[in-house]
Design a protein around this motif. Structure first.
Motif, PDB file in Angstrom:
ATOM      1  N   GLU A  14       0.835  -1.198   0.000  1.00 31.18           N
ATOM      2  CA  GLU A  14       0.000   0.000   0.000  1.00 31.18           C
ATOM      3  C   GLU A  14       0.869   1.246   0.000  1.00 31.18           C
ATOM      4  OE1 GLU A  14      -4.279   0.729   1.726  1.00 31.18           O
ATOM      5  OE2 GLU A  14      -2.832   0.541   3.363  1.00 31.18           O
ATOM      6  N   LEU A  15       0.491   2.212  -0.819  1.00 33.59           N
ATOM      7  CA  LEU A  15       1.209   3.474  -0.902  1.00 33.59           C
ATOM      8  C   LEU A  15       0.498   4.543  -0.081  1.00 33.59           C
ATOM      9  CD1 LEU A  15       1.855   3.584  -4.764  1.00 33.59           C
ATOM     10  CD2 LEU A  15       3.434   2.815  -2.988  1.00 33.59           C
ATOM     11  N   LYS A  16       1.257   5.462   0.435  1.00 33.71           N
ATOM     12  CA  LYS A  16       0.671   6.629   1.093  1.00 33.71           C
ATOM     13  C   LYS A  16       0.027   7.492   0.012  1.00 33.71           C
ATOM     14  CE  LYS A  16       1.860  10.651   3.954  1.00 33.71           C
ATOM     15  NZ  LYS A  16       0.931  10.365   5.062  1.00 33.71           N
ATOM     16  N   PRO A  17      -1.262   7.811   0.154  1.00 33.07           N
ATOM     17  CA  PRO A  17      -1.922   8.646  -0.856  1.00 33.07           C
ATOM     18  C   PRO A  17      -1.187   9.963  -1.070  1.00 33.07           C
ATOM     19  CG  PRO A  17      -3.542   7.692   0.621  1.00 33.07           C
ATOM     20  CD  PRO A  17      -2.193   7.398   1.219  1.00 33.07           C
ATOM     21  N   MET A  18      -1.125  10.389  -2.323  1.00 30.15           N
ATOM     22  CA  MET A  18      -0.426  11.619  -2.691  1.00 30.15           C
ATOM     23  C   MET A  18      -1.437  12.646  -3.179  1.00 30.15           C
ATOM     24  SD  MET A  18       2.686   9.923  -4.893  1.00 30.15           S
ATOM     25  CE  MET A  18       1.545   8.856  -5.794  1.00 30.15           C
ATOM     26  N   ASP A  24       5.685  12.651 -13.912  1.00 34.34           N
ATOM     27  CA  ASP A  24       6.186  11.408 -14.500  1.00 34.34           C
ATOM     28  C   ASP A  24       5.579  10.153 -13.879  1.00 34.34           C
ATOM     29  OD1 ASP A  24       7.438  11.896 -12.078  1.00 34.34           O
ATOM     30  OD2 ASP A  24       9.324  10.938 -12.676  1.00 34.34           O
ATOM     31  N   VAL A  25       4.712  10.322 -12.883  1.00 39.38           N
ATOM     32  CA  VAL A  25       4.072   9.160 -12.248  1.00 39.38           C
ATOM     33  C   VAL A  25       2.920   8.679 -13.114  1.00 39.38           C
ATOM     34  CG1 VAL A  25       2.739   8.407 -10.246  1.00 39.38           C
ATOM     35  CG2 VAL A  25       4.714   9.882  -9.925  1.00 39.38           C
ATOM     36  N   LEU A  28       0.255   2.678 -13.993  1.00 38.15           N
ATOM     37  CA  LEU A  28       0.966   1.403 -14.088  1.00 38.15           C
ATOM     38  C   LEU A  28       2.238   1.413 -13.252  1.00 38.15           C
ATOM     39  CD1 LEU A  28       0.537   0.345 -17.829  1.00 38.15           C
ATOM     40  CD2 LEU A  28      -0.177  -0.934 -15.807  1.00 38.15           C
ATOM     41  N   GLY A  29       2.865   2.577 -13.162  1.00 32.42           N
ATOM     42  CA  GLY A  29       4.053   2.681 -12.322  1.00 32.42           C
ATOM     43  C   GLY A  29       3.714   2.461 -10.857  1.00 32.42           C
ATOM     44  N   LEU A  30       2.580   3.005 -10.426  1.00 33.01           N
ATOM     45  CA  LEU A  30       2.130   2.780  -9.053  1.00 33.01           C
ATOM     46  C   LEU A  30       1.778   1.313  -8.835  1.00 33.01           C
ATOM     47  CD1 LEU A  30      -0.142   5.924  -8.507  1.00 33.01           C
ATOM     48  CD2 LEU A  30       2.233   5.604  -7.798  1.00 33.01           C
ATOM     49  N   MET A  31       1.157   0.687  -9.838  1.00 26.14           N
ATOM     50  CA  MET A  31       0.848  -0.736  -9.738  1.00 26.14           C
ATOM     51  C   MET A  31       2.116  -1.562  -9.561  1.00 26.14           C
ATOM     52  SD  MET A  31      -2.223  -1.535 -12.437  1.00 26.14           S
ATOM     53  CE  MET A  31      -3.756  -0.600 -12.392  1.00 26.14           C
ATOM     54  N   ALA A  32       3.152  -1.202 -10.282  1.00 20.88           N
ATOM     55  CA  ALA A  32       4.412  -1.941 -10.181  1.00 20.88           C
ATOM     56  C   ALA A  32       4.969  -1.877  -8.763  1.00 20.88           C
ATOM     57  CB  ALA A  32       5.418  -1.388 -11.182  1.00 20.88           C
ATOM     58  N   VAL A 109      -3.079 -15.281  -6.372  1.00 22.56           N
ATOM     59  CA  VAL A 109      -3.687 -14.217  -7.179  1.00 22.56           C
ATOM     60  C   VAL A 109      -3.264 -12.856  -6.650  1.00 22.56           C
ATOM     61  CG1 VAL A 109      -5.836 -13.245  -8.044  1.00 22.56           C
ATOM     62  CG2 VAL A 109      -5.679 -15.704  -7.596  1.00 22.56           C
ATOM     63  N   LEU A 110      -2.795 -12.016  -7.555  1.00 27.24           N
ATOM     64  CA  LEU A 110      -2.486 -10.631  -7.219  1.00 27.24           C
ATOM     65  C   LEU A 110      -3.715  -9.784  -7.509  1.00 27.24           C
ATOM     66  CD1 LEU A 110      -0.354  -8.499  -6.366  1.00 27.24           C
ATOM     67  CD2 LEU A 110       0.172  -8.231  -8.803  1.00 27.24           C
ATOM     68  N   CYS A 111      -4.263  -9.162  -6.474  1.00 29.27           N
ATOM     69  CA  CYS A 111      -5.413  -8.254  -6.601  1.00 29.27           C
ATOM     70  C   CYS A 111      -4.870  -6.843  -6.475  1.00 29.27           C
ATOM     71  CB  CYS A 111      -6.440  -8.533  -5.502  1.00 29.27           C
ATOM     72  SG  CYS A 111      -7.022 -10.243  -5.427  1.00 29.27           S
ATOM     73  N   ILE A 112      -5.053  -6.005  -7.495  1.00 31.83           N
ATOM     74  CA  ILE A 112      -4.322  -4.747  -7.515  1.00 31.83           C
ATOM     75  C   ILE A 112      -5.155  -3.597  -8.067  1.00 31.83           C
ATOM     76  CG2 ILE A 112      -3.322  -5.192  -9.805  1.00 31.83           C
ATOM     77  CD1 ILE A 112      -0.686  -3.986  -8.683  1.00 31.83           C
ATOM     78  N   VAL A 113      -4.979  -2.419  -7.467  1.00 26.01           N
ATOM     79  CA  VAL A 113      -5.623  -1.187  -7.929  1.00 26.01           C
ATOM     80  C   VAL A 113      -4.654  -0.023  -7.720  1.00 26.01           C
ATOM     81  CG1 VAL A 113      -8.035  -1.856  -7.572  1.00 26.01           C
ATOM     82  CG2 VAL A 113      -6.731  -0.971  -5.648  1.00 26.01           C
ATOM     83  N   ALA A 114      -4.692   0.923  -8.634  1.00 24.37           N
ATOM     84  CA  ALA A 114      -3.886   2.145  -8.504  1.00 24.37           C
ATOM     85  C   ALA A 114      -4.465   3.193  -9.436  1.00 24.37           C
ATOM     86  CB  ALA A 114      -2.416   1.886  -8.834  1.00 24.37           C
ATOM     87  N   ASP A 115      -4.328   4.449  -9.055  1.00 23.20           N
ATOM     88  CA  ASP A 115      -4.883   5.504  -9.906  1.00 23.20           C
ATOM     89  C   ASP A 115      -4.227   6.833  -9.571  1.00 23.20           C
ATOM     90  OD1 ASP A 115      -6.441   6.650 -11.865  1.00 23.20           O
ATOM     91  OD2 ASP A 115      -8.338   5.887 -11.070  1.00 23.20           O
ATOM     92  N   LEU A 116      -4.421   7.783 -10.467  1.00 19.43           N
ATOM     93  CA  LEU A 116      -3.930   9.140 -10.294  1.00 19.43           C
ATOM     94  C   LEU A 116      -5.107  10.083 -10.210  1.00 19.43           C
ATOM     95  CD1 LEU A 116      -1.108   9.209 -12.992  1.00 19.43           C
ATOM     96  CD2 LEU A 116      -0.830   8.908 -10.532  1.00 19.43           C
TER      97      LEU A 116
END
Length: 386
Positions: A14-18, A24-25, A28-32, A109-116
């Motif tokens: 989990e990433l700290k919300p920005m 440049d973000v 898909l980069g966040l997903m990685a 299974v990798l369950c993944i979400v990310a967004d800008l």
């Protein structure tokens, strides 16, 4: 059919919300980043992942998205799909992963979400019913729909603004203990909430989620794979899903939500009841969402949600721990990653990794994911490995 203990969550990222992501973000980069974190947290290698469930980000939509994301991440999947039920998607991924594992399609299974969240990312309604028959008359976006729900709840049951505000206040107490939360620098008071800017009557600024950029991921694995995990497995005991409308105009009721059948199915599969839960992680895009969820999931009687949250301490150390990470109201809402934060926090707590906000003797958790305007609903019952 039952998925009880057929699969377990064994790793989280989990990433700290920005609030401001650099140019440049990318999504898909966040997903990685969260994929690598979750896989490592599970004690696995990328080659061990053979299932993939993803939410399509608003900032980077496209066709055949699961295969494209797998290609970028270097994952070869025996089962892959996108889950598109709004904010309920992350919770929906967990039981779908368990079902695929139980069917023998895959084992991890990798369950993944990310967004800008950037200026211009918000798009007008694309579904014809909304575009033609709702948007022209002012029913645009979620704020309007949830304000209608709050108004109706206040009218039918006497729910008070102070009761709704207390949800935000108690959850902020939890955020103060969460280094990943967006708003973890100072506490809130009921006066602060009710004194904040009115956005859509009766909802104030501090009663509404704050959009951000970020992401999260969970690895769900078979019992065999879970045996070699780094952390105690968190077992799926029950799951339920239900929807009876999309837009609020067509909801059978403004105050009775599809959460009820979803929660009932989850508790039935688990063989447990709401009273058995040690803490809850209900989706909280608005303060009224928490109150309606607690009612319809069976934690209190219908119409008594306002009184319930007023009478109970919702903090991590209280008598009814609720959204121990701060909820999206204080954690932030990085797209679908906001909904995943409830799942990751439940897993974190059940693994005993809550640190300064650890719920004492946490063994059982209820999680609810909410899509649209109280439309798609997914309920989960999770258990710490014994």
């Amino acid at each position: 059919m039952s998925l009880k203990r057929k699969a377990a969550a064994i790793g989280i990222g989990e990433l700290k919300p920005m609030k401001e992501a650099s140019p440049d973000v990318t999504a898909l980069g966040l997903m990685a980043k969260v994929a690598a974190e979750a896989i490592a947290d599970a004690g696995l290698e990328k080659r061990d992942i053979d299932g993939f469930l993803v939410g399509v980000p608003f900032a980077d939509p496209g066709f055949i998205y699961p295969a494209s994301a797998c290609e970028v991440l270097g994952i070869n999947a025996r089962m892959l799909n996108q889950v598109d039920i709004g904010g309920a998607s992350p919770a929906g991924m967990i039981w779908r992963a368990a079902a695929a594992i139980d069917a023998g399609m895959c084992s991890a299974v990798l369950c993944i979400v990310a967004d800008l969240n950037r200026a211009g990312d918000q798009r007008p309604p694309t579904i014809s019913v909304q575009r033609e028959f709702e948007a022209p008359y002012g029913n645009i976006g979620a704020n309007c729909g949830y304000a209608m729900i709050a108004h109706r709840h206040m009218f039918e049951y006497g729910t008070k603004p102070e009761q709704m505000a207390k949800v935000a206040v108690d959850q902020r107490k939890n955020a103060l203990k969460n280094p990943l939360a967006t708003f973890n620098d100072k506490p809130l008071t009921i006066a602060d909430v009710l004194g904040s800017r009115m956005i859509v009557d009766p909802l104030h600024l501090f009663e509404i989620v704050s959009p951000a950029s970020g992401g999260a991921a969970v690895v769900v694995a078979s019992p065999e794979v879970a045996k070699r995990a780094k952390h105690p497995p968190v077992w799926l005991l029950g799951a339920g899903e239900y929807s009876n409308h999309s837009t609020i105009t067509y909801a059978p009721s403004l105050t009775d939500s599809p959460i009820k059948p979803a929660a009932e199915a989850a508790f039935k599969m688990a063989g447990l009841a709401p009273k058995d839960m040690d803490f809850v992680e209900p989706y909280d895009c608005y303060t009224i969402t928490v109150i309606v969820t607690l009612e319809d999931a069976g934690f209190c009687k219908k119409g008594q949600g306002g009184a319930f949250v007023w009478e109970h301490d919702l903090s991590w150390a209280g008598d009814f721990p609720c959204n121990t990470h701060g909820g999206q109201l204080s954690f932030g809402q990085p797209g679908l990653g906001g909904g995943m934060s409830h799942v990751t926090e439940a897993i974190r707590q059940l693994m005993g990794r809550g640190d300064a906000r650890q719920v004492k003797n946490a063994k059982l958790a209820y999680v609810n994911g909410n899509g649209g305007i109280m439309s798609e609903q997914v309920s989960l019952v999770l258990e710490r490995a014994s």
